[in-house]
Design a protein around this motif. Structure first.
Motif: not given
Length: 152
Positions: A116-144
């Motif tokens: 799963f490491g390569p998939l996780i690394e890809s996901a982390v790489g994608l998330l690094q392209g978002y700012d804190e506000r966008e990350l909070a929105a993504i987190r909120g949506f997925l938690d919901g």
């Protein structure tokens, strides 16, 4: 009048995309299980155990069974199978030596990281392209969505 489809809107498009992601992740998990002679429930159990360890929470067989929707006998068989395969171990609780908890063995962690490491690394790489506000929105949506799915 011709049959016209209504515009589903961006919200429904995102929901459909999330469904597609869930399907692909399920297939990815199934490939891992198949390649390692595991049942899909074994993979779910290992994930639940690793999540508990990350949260600093001990996982008894009862709690594990509850998390997976298994009865006592099914949970015991699952843990026995994973223990025989060297994926988990039963240990005494740090806080209450009378209590037995289940922990993931480092071999299972290494096996999971290799797959799963390569998939996780890809996901982390994608998330690094978002700012804190966008990350909070993504987190909120997925938690919901997770909470809504858990409610059934």
């Amino acid at each position: 009048m011709p049959n016209q489809k209504a515009d589903p809107g961006p919200e429904l498009e995102i929901v459909h995309l999330l469904r597609a992601v869930a399907v692909e992740l399920g297939l990815h998990n199934a490939r891992f299980a198949n390649q390692n002679d595991m049942h899909p429930t074994d993979v779910r159990a290992l994930i639940a155990l690793m999540d508990a360890a990350r949260a600093g929470t001990e996982m008894t067989t009862g709690r594990l069974g509850g998390a997976l929707g298994l009865n006592s006998a099914g949970t015991t068989a699952l843990v026995d199978r994973l223990e025989r395969a060297g994926q988990v171990r039963r240990v005494r609780s740090e806080g209450d030596r009378r209590k037995v908890v289940v922990e993931v063995d480092q071999r299972a962690v290494a096996l999971g990281q290799a797959f799963f490491g390569p998939l996780i690394e890809s996901a982390v790489g994608l998330l690094q392209g978002y700012d804190e506000r966008e990350l909070a929105a993504i987190r909120g949506f997925l938690d919901g969505v997770r909470e809504a799915a858990a409610e059934g």
